[in-house]
Scaffold this active site. Sequence first.
Site, PDB file in Angstrom:
ATOM      1  N   GLY A  52      47.149 -20.426  27.019  1.00  0.00           N
ATOM      2  CA  GLY A  52      47.308 -19.445  25.947  1.00  0.00           C
ATOM      3  C   GLY A  52      47.850 -19.972  24.634  1.00  0.00           C
ATOM      4  CD  GLU A 106      54.475 -19.552  27.466  1.00  0.00           C
ATOM      5  OE1 GLU A 106      53.314 -19.842  27.130  1.00  0.00           O
ATOM      6  OE2 GLU A 106      54.872 -19.528  28.637  1.00  0.00           O
ATOM      7  CG  ASP A 107      50.740 -17.878  25.342  1.00  0.00           C
ATOM      8  OD1 ASP A 107      51.643 -18.429  25.992  1.00  0.00           O
ATOM      9  OD2 ASP A 107      49.726 -17.422  25.885  1.00  0.00           O
ATOM     10  CG  ASP A 110      55.962  -9.709  30.339  1.00  0.00           C
ATOM     11  OD1 ASP A 110      56.911  -8.947  30.487  1.00  0.00           O
ATOM     12  OD2 ASP A 110      54.795  -9.338  30.499  1.00  0.00           O
ATOM     13  N   GLY A 112      60.336 -13.476  31.232  1.00  0.00           N
ATOM     14  CA  GLY A 112      61.058 -14.737  31.051  1.00  0.00           C
ATOM     15  C   GLY A 112      61.056 -15.584  32.315  1.00  0.00           C
ATOM     16  CB  THR A 114      56.517 -18.128  33.016  1.00  0.00           C
ATOM     17  OG1 THR A 114      55.864 -17.055  33.677  1.00  0.00           O
ATOM     18  CG2 THR A 114      55.632 -19.345  32.978  1.00  0.00           C
ATOM     19  CE  LYS A 138      53.770  -7.886  26.749  1.00  0.00           C
ATOM     20  NZ  LYS A 138      52.942  -7.784  27.960  1.00  0.00           N
ATOM     21  CG  PHE A 159      47.717  -6.818  28.811  1.00  0.00           C
ATOM     22  CD1 PHE A 159      48.393  -7.718  29.626  1.00  0.00           C
ATOM     23  CD2 PHE A 159      46.417  -7.115  28.429  1.00  0.00           C
ATOM     24  CE1 PHE A 159      47.785  -8.886  30.059  1.00  0.00           C
ATOM     25  CE2 PHE A 159      45.792  -8.281  28.863  1.00  0.00           C
ATOM     26  CZ  PHE A 159      46.480  -9.173  29.677  1.00  0.00           C
ATOM     27  CG  ASP A 166      43.401 -14.745  29.771  1.00  0.00           C
ATOM     28  OD1 ASP A 166      44.632 -14.870  29.725  1.00  0.00           O
ATOM     29  OD2 ASP A 166      42.760 -14.734  30.838  1.00  0.00           O
ATOM     30  NE  ARG A 172      42.306 -18.353  28.097  1.00  0.00           N
ATOM     31  CZ  ARG A 172      43.509 -18.124  28.623  1.00  0.00           C
ATOM     32  NH1 ARG A 172      44.541 -17.918  27.834  1.00  0.00           N
ATOM     33  NH2 ARG A 172      43.689 -18.088  29.923  1.00  0.00           N
TER      34      ARG A 172
END
Length: 182
Positions: A52, A106-107, A110, A112, A114, A138, A159, A166, A172
Amino acid sequence: MIEISTPMKVHDKEFEVFINYQDILDNIKSMAYQINEDYQGRSPLFIGVLNGVFMFAADLMKEITVPSEISFIKLASYQDLASTGQVKELIGLKEDLSGKDVIIMEDIVDTGETMHHLWQQLKALEPRSVEIATLLLKVDVFKKDIPLKYVGFKIPEKFVIGYGLDYNGHGRNLKDIYQIKE
Ligand code: 5GP
């Protein structure tokens, strides 16, 4: 002038423009300005999290004026048989991080989860410092205790696609960021 955007259909869902490309670029320029200030006299290693991040990474790096390196990694998710949680294995990192000033790109962050995983894995490689630059956050769902030093846009819990992000493999390539229409 009132801009009327036509909804975009991707798979079974409709999306509408949420942040246009020019606003994204302006925001990234401000972020890059701050990074250039903060890293005067240093030479950071930027690490982008694929897939992403590719558009954000490209536009951010064009505005970075301090000497720097760039690398990309992927996080492969798999279900650990020994536990119920999802394990995210870091793949593709070839650089020796010891003594380096790392900036993770990072894109979107959310919950956190990841980024928390990644943060811990990169810290274990003993860089001099690790900071995080995310284009989107977010903010209402983020609940991890990790420092997000550079945040582009704080967005609601909806979303989004486009500008690298994507929905089931599609979207994308969209230049603007779109939000799901409810
Ligand atoms: P977290 O672990 O912070 O909850 O989720 C982060 C990852 O979930 C992101 O790297 C991204 O892949 C995915 N994600 C979270 N929110 C969105 C969203 O609104 N749109 C898209 N396309 N991906 C998202």
